[in-house]
Design a protein around this motif. Structure first.
Motif, PDB file in Angstrom:
ATOM      1  N   THR A   1       0.764  -1.264  -0.003  1.00 21.78           N
ATOM      2  CA  THR A   1      -0.059   0.240  -0.031  1.00 21.78           C
ATOM      3  C   THR A   1       0.903   1.115   0.142  1.00 21.78           C
ATOM      4  N   LEU A   2       1.903   1.156   0.670  1.00 23.64           N
ATOM      5  CA  LEU A   2       2.820   2.332   0.682  1.00 23.64           C
ATOM      6  C   LEU A   2       3.505   2.471  -0.533  1.00 23.64           C
ATOM      7  N   ALA A   3       3.799   1.386  -1.050  1.00 24.41           N
ATOM      8  CA  ALA A   3       4.387   1.775  -2.635  1.00 24.41           C
ATOM      9  C   ALA A   3       3.281   2.378  -3.547  1.00 24.41           C
ATOM     10  N   GLY A   4       2.334   1.835  -3.345  1.00 21.93           N
ATOM     11  CA  GLY A   4       1.185   2.492  -4.376  1.00 21.93           C
ATOM     12  C   GLY A   4       0.783   3.891  -3.982  1.00 21.93           C
ATOM     13  N   LEU A   5       0.848   4.372  -2.786  1.00 26.25           N
ATOM     14  CA  LEU A   5       0.711   5.687  -2.364  1.00 26.25           C
ATOM     15  C   LEU A   5       2.067   6.729  -3.000  1.00 26.25           C
ATOM     16  N   THR A   6       2.967   5.965  -2.738  1.00 23.05           N
ATOM     17  CA  THR A   6       4.266   6.697  -2.981  1.00 23.05           C
ATOM     18  C   THR A   6       4.199   6.790  -4.722  1.00 23.05           C
ATOM     19  N   MET A   7       3.809   5.758  -5.523  1.00 23.20           N
ATOM     20  CA  MET A   7       3.562   5.779  -6.905  1.00 23.20           C
ATOM     21  C   MET A   7       2.484   6.845  -7.477  1.00 23.20           C
ATOM     22  N   GLN A   8       1.768   7.050  -6.541  1.00 22.72           N
ATOM     23  CA  GLN A   8       0.924   7.961  -6.927  1.00 22.72           C
ATOM     24  C   GLN A   8       1.182   9.587  -6.713  1.00 22.72           C
ATOM     25  N   GLY A   9       2.349   9.554  -6.297  1.00 19.78           N
ATOM     26  CA  GLY A   9       3.040  10.887  -5.976  1.00 19.78           C
ATOM     27  C   GLY A   9       3.138  11.492  -4.473  1.00 19.78           C
ATOM     28  N   ALA A  10       2.788  10.436  -3.771  1.00 23.57           N
ATOM     29  CA  ALA A  10       2.723  10.675  -2.291  1.00 23.57           C
ATOM     30  C   ALA A  10       1.863  11.938  -2.088  1.00 23.57           C
ATOM     31  N   GLN A  11       0.704  12.135  -2.580  1.00 21.74           N
ATOM     32  CA  GLN A  11      -0.278  13.300  -2.500  1.00 21.74           C
ATOM     33  C   GLN A  11      -0.938  13.226  -1.344  1.00 21.74           C
ATOM     34  N   ASN A  12      -1.332  12.060  -0.948  1.00 22.00           N
ATOM     35  CA  ASN A  12      -2.268  11.925   0.272  1.00 22.00           C
ATOM     36  C   ASN A  12      -1.585  11.897   1.525  1.00 22.00           C
ATOM     37  N   ASP A  13      -1.278  12.941   2.245  1.00 20.45           N
ATOM     38  CA  ASP A  13      -0.474  12.900   3.237  1.00 20.45           C
ATOM     39  C   ASP A  13      -0.994  12.038   4.387  1.00 20.45           C
ATOM     40  N   VAL A  14      -2.230  12.208   4.661  1.00 19.62           N
ATOM     41  CA  VAL A  14      -2.783  11.537   5.767  1.00 19.62           C
ATOM     42  C   VAL A  14      -2.867  10.003   5.643  1.00 19.62           C
ATOM     43  N   ALA A  15      -3.007   9.747   4.271  1.00 19.93           N
ATOM     44  CA  ALA A  15      -3.031   8.148   4.177  1.00 19.93           C
ATOM     45  C   ALA A  15      -1.717   7.471   4.352  1.00 19.93           C
ATOM     46  N   LEU A  16      -0.633   8.261   3.659  1.00 20.23           N
ATOM     47  CA  LEU A  16       0.539   7.921   3.581  1.00 20.23           C
ATOM     48  C   LEU A  16       1.285   7.736   5.014  1.00 20.23           C
ATOM     49  N   ARG A  17       0.831   8.667   6.091  1.00 17.43           N
ATOM     50  CA  ARG A  17       1.380   8.807   7.304  1.00 17.43           C
ATOM     51  C   ARG A  17       0.559   7.585   8.176  1.00 17.43           C
ATOM     52  N   GLN A  18      -0.618   7.330   7.730  1.00 16.29           N
ATOM     53  CA  GLN A  18      -1.406   6.349   8.498  1.00 16.29           C
ATOM     54  C   GLN A  18      -0.999   5.162   8.065  1.00 16.29           C
ATOM     55  N   THR A  19      -0.568   4.756   6.914  1.00 19.12           N
ATOM     56  CA  THR A  19       0.044   3.528   6.298  1.00 19.12           C
ATOM     57  C   THR A  19       1.312   3.194   7.004  1.00 19.12           C
ATOM     58  N   VAL A  20       2.085   4.335   7.122  1.00 17.97           N
ATOM     59  CA  VAL A  20       3.465   4.129   7.836  1.00 17.97           C
ATOM     60  C   VAL A  20       3.302   3.771   9.350  1.00 17.97           C
ATOM     61  N   ARG A  21       2.330   4.118   9.732  1.00 17.79           N
ATOM     62  CA  ARG A  21       1.887   4.043  11.343  1.00 17.79           C
ATOM     63  C   ARG A  21       1.602   2.417  11.658  1.00 17.79           C
ATOM     64  N   HIS A  22       0.517   2.280  10.490  1.00 18.55           N
ATOM     65  CA  HIS A  22       0.150   0.872  10.630  1.00 18.55           C
ATOM     66  C   HIS A  22       1.165  -0.284  10.105  1.00 18.55           C
ATOM     67  N   ALA A  23       2.001  -0.006   9.200  1.00 21.86           N
ATOM     68  CA  ALA A  23       3.071  -0.777   8.803  1.00 21.86           C
ATOM     69  C   ALA A  23       3.963  -1.108  10.045  1.00 21.86           C
ATOM     70  N   LEU A  24       4.277   0.000  10.838  1.00 22.91           N
ATOM     71  CA  LEU A  24       5.137  -0.309  12.007  1.00 22.91           C
ATOM     72  C   LEU A  24       4.556  -0.952  13.096  1.00 22.91           C
ATOM     73  N   GLU A  25       3.222  -0.934  13.205  1.00 25.03           N
ATOM     74  CA  GLU A  25       2.446  -1.803  14.086  1.00 25.03           C
ATOM     75  C   GLU A  25       2.417  -3.113  13.474  1.00 25.03           C
ATOM     76  N   ALA A  26       2.543  -3.357  12.476  1.00 23.24           N
ATOM     77  CA  ALA A  26       2.241  -4.822  11.923  1.00 23.24           C
ATOM     78  C   ALA A  26       3.556  -5.300  11.831  1.00 23.24           C
ATOM     79  N   GLY A  27       4.600  -4.655  12.153  1.00 25.68           N
ATOM     80  CA  GLY A  27       6.093  -5.339  12.228  1.00 25.68           C
ATOM     81  C   GLY A  27       7.334  -4.957  11.395  1.00 25.68           C
ATOM     82  N   ALA A  28       6.728  -3.948  10.360  1.00 19.89           N
ATOM     83  CA  ALA A  28       7.932  -3.350   9.597  1.00 19.89           C
ATOM     84  C   ALA A  28       8.724  -2.561  10.255  1.00 19.89           C
ATOM     85  N   THR A  29       9.852  -2.500   9.902  1.00 20.85           N
ATOM     86  CA  THR A  29      11.017  -1.802  10.374  1.00 20.85           C
ATOM     87  C   THR A  29      11.225  -0.573   9.604  1.00 20.85           C
TER      88      THR A  29
END
Length: 133
Positions: free
Chosen positions: A67-95
């Motif tokens: 999802t993070l890759a897709g949001l980046t591909m869209q030009g990282a235009q949606n600040d809220v969605a990208l930050r929320q995805t990073v928060r969730h990825a960290l919670e899910a175990g991503a470093t």
């Protein structure tokens, strides 16, 4: 059919007028709205879109990195969605490295400006987490 106006413009104008009529819209702040959204616990993410229901499929961490890759591909235009995805990825175990590499990989496809913007937004989440600790 004799009306030369653009129906899309008329619809957008009507939607803007309707939004202005809501009293709370004057006080709406995307930052406040983002702060109200919590981070889903890892177990819940696994149950809803991880291996729990789809055994042998992608885990929640991988799905969130995609999802993070897709949001980046869209030009990282949606600040809220990208930050929320990073928060969730960290919670899910991503470093931090997983997230940085995912965003960095997208520079080849989305360009350096999109990658830079996504890294800036991810950095805001890391700064926020360090401030809480």
């Amino acid at each position: 059919m004799s009306d030369p106006s653009n129906p899309f413009e008329a619809m957008m104008r009507q939607a803007q007028e309707m939004a202005k009529s809501f009293p709370a819209m004057d006080a709406f702040s995307p930052k406040v709205f983002e702060a109200m959204m919590g981070t889903m616990p890892k177990d819940m993410m696994e149950m809803m879109f991880g291996n729990t229901v789809n055994e042998g499929g992608l885990d929640a961490r991988t799905r969130l990195l995609l999802t993070l890759a897709g949001l980046t591909m869209q030009g990282a235009q949606n600040d809220v969605a990208l930050r929320q995805t990073v928060r969730h990825a960290l919670e899910a175990g991503a470093t931090k490295q997983h997230i940085t590499e995912t965003i960095g990989q997208m520079s080849v496809f989305a360009g350096v400006p999109a990658m830079s913007r996504a890294l800036e937004l991810a950095g805001q989440v890391w700064d926020e987490k360090e401030g809480k600790e």
